[in-house]
Design a protein around this motif. Structure first.
Motif, PDB file in Angstrom:
ATOM      1  N   ARG A  73       0.858  -1.196   0.000  1.00  0.00           N
ATOM      2  CA  ARG A  73       0.000   0.000   0.000  1.00  0.00           C
ATOM      3  C   ARG A  73       0.887   1.236   0.000  1.00  0.00           C
ATOM      4  NH1 ARG A  73      -4.922  -1.372   4.035  1.00  0.00           N
ATOM      5  NH2 ARG A  73      -6.215  -0.532   2.390  1.00  0.00           N
ATOM      6  N   ARG A  74       0.280   2.369  -0.277  1.00  0.00           N
ATOM      7  CA  ARG A  74       1.015   3.640  -0.313  1.00  0.00           C
ATOM      8  C   ARG A  74       1.271   4.115   1.119  1.00  0.00           C
ATOM      9  NH1 ARG A  74       3.102   6.514  -3.936  1.00  0.00           N
ATOM     10  NH2 ARG A  74       3.224   8.759  -3.797  1.00  0.00           N
ATOM     11  N   VAL A  75       2.550   4.432   1.406  1.00  0.00           N
ATOM     12  CA  VAL A  75       2.957   4.850   2.746  1.00  0.00           C
ATOM     13  C   VAL A  75       3.919   6.035   2.663  1.00  0.00           C
ATOM     14  CG1 VAL A  75       2.692   2.528   3.745  1.00  0.00           C
ATOM     15  CG2 VAL A  75       4.911   3.233   2.817  1.00  0.00           C
ATOM     16  N   ARG A  76       4.195   6.606   3.831  1.00  0.00           N
ATOM     17  CA  ARG A  76       5.168   7.699   3.950  1.00  0.00           C
ATOM     18  C   ARG A  76       6.126   7.353   5.086  1.00  0.00           C
ATOM     19  NH1 ARG A  76       1.978  11.557   5.435  1.00  0.00           N
ATOM     20  NH2 ARG A  76       1.592  12.317   3.360  1.00  0.00           N
ATOM     21  N   ASP A  77       7.403   7.586   4.849  1.00  0.00           N
ATOM     22  CA  ASP A  77       8.395   7.492   5.915  1.00  0.00           C
ATOM     23  C   ASP A  77       8.442   8.854   6.592  1.00  0.00           C
ATOM     24  OD1 ASP A  77      10.605   6.981   7.585  1.00  0.00           O
ATOM     25  OD2 ASP A  77      12.013   7.550   6.006  1.00  0.00           O
ATOM     26  N   ILE A  78       8.035   8.918   7.837  1.00  0.00           N
ATOM     27  CA  ILE A  78       7.949  10.184   8.562  1.00  0.00           C
ATOM     28  C   ILE A  78       9.304  10.884   8.632  1.00  0.00           C
ATOM     29  CG2 ILE A  78       7.436  11.237  10.810  1.00  0.00           C
ATOM     30  CD1 ILE A  78       5.454   8.859  11.232  1.00  0.00           C
ATOM     31  N   ALA A  79      10.368  10.132   8.846  1.00  0.00           N
ATOM     32  CA  ALA A  79      11.698  10.725   9.024  1.00  0.00           C
ATOM     33  C   ALA A  79      12.220  11.411   7.764  1.00  0.00           C
ATOM     34  CB  ALA A  79      12.689   9.666   9.494  1.00  0.00           C
ATOM     35  N   SER A  80      12.060  10.765   6.602  1.00  0.00           N
ATOM     36  CA  SER A  80      12.621  11.322   5.359  1.00  0.00           C
ATOM     37  C   SER A  80      11.588  12.039   4.502  1.00  0.00           C
ATOM     38  CB  SER A  80      13.258  10.204   4.527  1.00  0.00           C
ATOM     39  OG  SER A  80      12.254   9.333   4.036  1.00  0.00           O
ATOM     40  N   GLY A  81      10.304  11.748   4.737  1.00  0.00           N
ATOM     41  CA  GLY A  81       9.248  12.328   3.916  1.00  0.00           C
ATOM     42  C   GLY A  81       9.003  11.572   2.617  1.00  0.00           C
ATOM     43  N   ASN A 141       8.312   4.401  11.850  1.00  0.00           N
ATOM     44  CA  ASN A 141       8.218   5.665  11.115  1.00  0.00           C
ATOM     45  C   ASN A 141       7.344   5.601   9.875  1.00  0.00           C
ATOM     46  OD1 ASN A 141       9.854   6.960  12.910  1.00  0.00           O
ATOM     47  ND2 ASN A 141      11.678   6.878  11.640  1.00  0.00           N
ATOM     48  N   ILE A 142       6.686   4.474   9.649  1.00  0.00           N
ATOM     49  CA  ILE A 142       5.864   4.306   8.444  1.00  0.00           C
ATOM     50  C   ILE A 142       4.400   4.582   8.771  1.00  0.00           C
ATOM     51  CG2 ILE A 142       5.068   2.607   6.733  1.00  0.00           C
ATOM     52  CD1 ILE A 142       7.994   3.468   6.428  1.00  0.00           C
ATOM     53  N   GLU A 143       3.763   5.400   7.912  1.00  0.00           N
ATOM     54  CA  GLU A 143       2.337   5.679   8.080  1.00  0.00           C
ATOM     55  C   GLU A 143       1.644   5.600   6.725  1.00  0.00           C
ATOM     56  OE1 GLU A 143       2.051   9.607   9.721  1.00  0.00           O
ATOM     57  OE2 GLU A 143       2.503  10.580   7.810  1.00  0.00           O
ATOM     58  N   ALA A 144       0.369   5.271   6.747  1.00  0.00           N
ATOM     59  CA  ALA A 144      -0.424   5.202   5.513  1.00  0.00           C
ATOM     60  C   ALA A 144      -0.616   6.606   4.958  1.00  0.00           C
ATOM     61  CB  ALA A 144      -1.783   4.570   5.796  1.00  0.00           C
ATOM     62  N   VAL A 145      -0.668   6.698   3.621  1.00  0.00           N
ATOM     63  CA  VAL A 145      -0.894   7.992   2.954  1.00  0.00           C
ATOM     64  C   VAL A 145      -2.336   8.055   2.532  1.00  0.00           C
ATOM     65  CG1 VAL A 145      -0.289   9.420   0.986  1.00  0.00           C
ATOM     66  CG2 VAL A 145       1.465   8.124   2.148  1.00  0.00           C
TER      67      VAL A 145
END
Length: 73
Positions: free
Chosen positions: A19-27, A69-73
């Motif tokens: 699924r599509r995610v975002r790494d909070i630390a790097s963006g 650090n991974i969250e759903a977009v």
């Protein structure tokens, strides 16, 4: 010459896999390709395991990030 020693790892199931995610630390945003539990020890006498997420960004290149650090977009 120093020879690389293979590091043990195992895949871990994750709710956001593929699924599509975002790494909070790097963006970095992309698809979560895998989550692995990997031994990052510097000595065989004492193991140190971490869970890493592998995210494939828009360029096709994968980055590793802490699973926390991974969250759903």
């Amino acid at each position: 010459m120093h020879e690389a020693v293979p590091r043990p790892f195992e895949e871990v199931p994750h709710a956001l896999l593929h699924r599509r995610v975002r790494d909070i630390a790097s963006g970095v945003e992309g698809e979560l390709m895998a989550v692995v539990r990997e031994d990052v020890s510097d000595t065989p006498a004492r193991q140190h395991w971490v869970e890493l997420a592998y995210v494939r960004g828009p360029s096709g290149r994968e980055i590793s990030a802490a699973v926390a650090n991974i969250e759903a977009v």
